[in-house]
Scaffold this motif. Structure first.
Motif, PDB file in Angstrom:
ATOM      1  N   UNK A 104     -11.214  -5.187   7.872  1.00  0.00           N
ATOM      2  CA  UNK A 104     -12.448  -4.535   8.311  1.00  0.00           C
ATOM      3  C   UNK A 104     -13.316  -4.095   7.131  1.00  0.00           C
ATOM      4  N   UNK A 105     -14.566  -3.718   7.406  1.00  0.00           N
ATOM      5  CA  UNK A 105     -15.492  -3.422   6.307  1.00  0.00           C
ATOM      6  C   UNK A 105     -15.011  -2.327   5.361  1.00  0.00           C
ATOM      7  N   UNK A 106     -14.525  -1.227   5.898  1.00  0.00           N
ATOM      8  CA  UNK A 106     -14.183  -0.093   5.041  1.00  0.00           C
ATOM      9  C   UNK A 106     -12.676   0.173   4.980  1.00  0.00           C
ATOM     10  N   UNK A 107     -11.910  -0.730   5.540  1.00  0.00           N
ATOM     11  CA  UNK A 107     -10.447  -0.590   5.502  1.00  0.00           C
ATOM     12  C   UNK A 107      -9.830  -1.947   5.781  1.00  0.00           C
ATOM     13  N   UNK A 108      -8.705  -2.201   5.127  1.00  0.00           N
ATOM     14  CA  UNK A 108      -8.004  -3.470   5.350  1.00  0.00           C
ATOM     15  C   UNK A 108      -6.496  -3.177   5.450  1.00  0.00           C
ATOM     16  N   UNK A 109      -5.916  -3.596   6.567  1.00  0.00           N
ATOM     17  CA  UNK A 109      -4.471  -3.406   6.763  1.00  0.00           C
ATOM     18  C   UNK A 109      -3.757  -4.630   6.196  1.00  0.00           C
ATOM     19  N   UNK A 110      -3.764  -4.746   4.881  1.00  0.00           N
ATOM     20  CA  UNK A 110      -3.274  -5.953   4.215  1.00  0.00           C
ATOM     21  C   UNK A 110      -1.823  -6.314   4.549  1.00  0.00           C
ATOM     22  N   UNK A 111      -0.904  -5.354   4.695  1.00  0.00           N
ATOM     23  CA  UNK A 111       0.488  -5.728   4.978  1.00  0.00           C
ATOM     24  C   UNK A 111       0.688  -6.503   6.275  1.00  0.00           C
ATOM     25  N   UNK A 112      -0.231  -6.358   7.228  1.00  0.00           N
ATOM     26  CA  UNK A 112      -0.063  -7.095   8.482  1.00  0.00           C
ATOM     27  C   UNK A 112      -0.919  -8.363   8.516  1.00  0.00           C
TER      28      UNK A 112
END
Length: 382
Positions: free
Chosen positions: A216-224
């Motif tokens: 997402x623009x202001x957050x990224x849940x990279x582990x998933x």
């Protein structure tokens, strides 16, 4: 581990000029995106139930600059009223705009209606699949054409919305501004090389859904994220810096008066010009607040039309925005009288509209806010 990966890369097929990944890497990341993630986490959306090309076309027009959650109830009401291309093409523009009311960016609605009319005039029952032909219709640009071709017809065409653009910009570490033509072209080139045979629909939607729910623009849940291991910007710790921020336009802040002008059970309204902002819609007047004296500001604004007002009542305050303007309006209800020339004013658009007819009109966003504030706080006025 890094050395072994580098050794494998040296033995892999060479990258195409300007490509982000070797062919083997592209195949692996597409497999993870589609098989491991999209097959489980794809969003359930009404236009995906049968991929009807007309439904896809309508959804894409509605989704331009509007969130999915906002679009869903509008889409359902639209399909109930205009279930196919022919019913839309035969619809009255004012009724179509009324159904669209609240979605904003009304030029999208007019373009959709005009595109439908053009398609039906050509003897079509569904939007065509050819990208070039799609782009010949009003309001259909590269993205919308690609979305209809790939999502509705599963053709191998990239469809890059803002979500997909962000995902690929981070995945490939592309240092270009968000929303720029250069970034959109670069991302489209990357996606075109990624499209697996027979699964263009899934790949394009997978990238969109990943950007909407994970990257997402202001957050990224990279582990998933299914493509975490391949993300070039993540390796450098700069994921949130891709894409580059778009240049910010200067915001102009305005104080204004909003006028609910009434006379004998009717409200003073003006129909907007046929082109430009809020084209052809009806508005309650508003004008800049140069002082705290409404009467003085009103006289200056009303001079060209020779309006006068009495029985002024303060209603409340509302905020609204358009383009790069942010407006705070002090809403005033006042009895308004007009010169005999009102019916023959310069553009013929001023009119006293009976209160009961207002809900039938397509109102501008400020007008809806003024009227809501007025009815909420002045229910006993008449």
């Amino acid at each position: 581990m890094t050395r072994r990966g580098s050794s494998r890369e040296r033995r892999a097929s060479p990258r195409a000029p300007g490509d982000c990944f070797h062919p083997e890497e592209r195949e692996a990341l597409c497999g993870r995106l589609l098989s491991d993630w999209f097959s489980v986490h794809a969003r359930r959306l009404p236009w995906r139930e049968d991929y009807d090309p007309y439904k896809v076309l309508v959804s894409e027009f509605m989704l331009q600059q509007t969130q999915v959650e906002t679009v869903l109830p509008y889409f359902e009401r639209w399909m109930a009223a205009y279930p196919d291309l022919a019913s839309l093409a035969g619809a009255n523009e004012s009724e179509v705009l009324k159904l669209w009311e609240g979605l904003g960016y009304y030029s999208r609605c007019r373009n959709l209606l005009n595109a439908a009319r053009a398609m039906v005039k050509e003897g079509l029952h569904l939007p065509p699949s050819d990208v070039g032909r799609l782009r010949s219709y009003p309001g259909i640009g590269p993205y919308t054409a690609g979305a209809v071709a790939s999502v509705a017809y599963n053709l191998p065409v990239p469809a890059v919305d803002g979500n997909a653009e962000r995902v690929v910009a981070r995945l490939c570490d592309i240092p270009l501004p968000a929303g720029s033509g250069a970034l959109r072209r670069r991302v489209s080139e990357v996606v075109a090389r990624m499209l697996p045979e027979g699964r263009a629909r899934d790949l394009n939607q997978g990238l969109m859904d990943l950007g909407a729910t994970v990257c997402m623009p202001h957050a990224a849940d990279c582990p998933v994220c299914p493509m975490e291991a391949h993300c070039l910007s993540l390796r450098q710790g700069i994921s949130m810096g891709r894409p580059l921020p778009r240049p910010r336009a200067e915001i102009r802040r305005i104080d204004a008066w909003g006028l609910v002008g009434f006379r004998e059970g009717a409200c003073l309204m003006r129909r907007r010009p046929d082109r430009g902002l809020w084209a052809s819609m009806w508005e309650l007047p508003w004008f800049e607040r140069d002082s705290e004296d409404f009467d003085s500001d009103f006289r200056e604004w009303a001079r060209p039309w020779r309006f006068s007002c009495t029985s002024r009542r303060d209603v409340g305050q509302v905020d609204f925005s358009f383009t790069t303007h942010r407006v705070r309006a002090w809403v005033v209800a006042a009895e308004v009288s007009a010169s005999p020339e009102l019916a023959g004013n310069e553009d013929g658009r001023w009119r006293f509209v009976p209160f009961e007819e207002l809900p039938k009109l397509v109102l501008t966003a400020p007008a809806r806010k003024f009227w809501t504030e007025f009815t909420k706080s002045q229910r006993t006025l008449f």
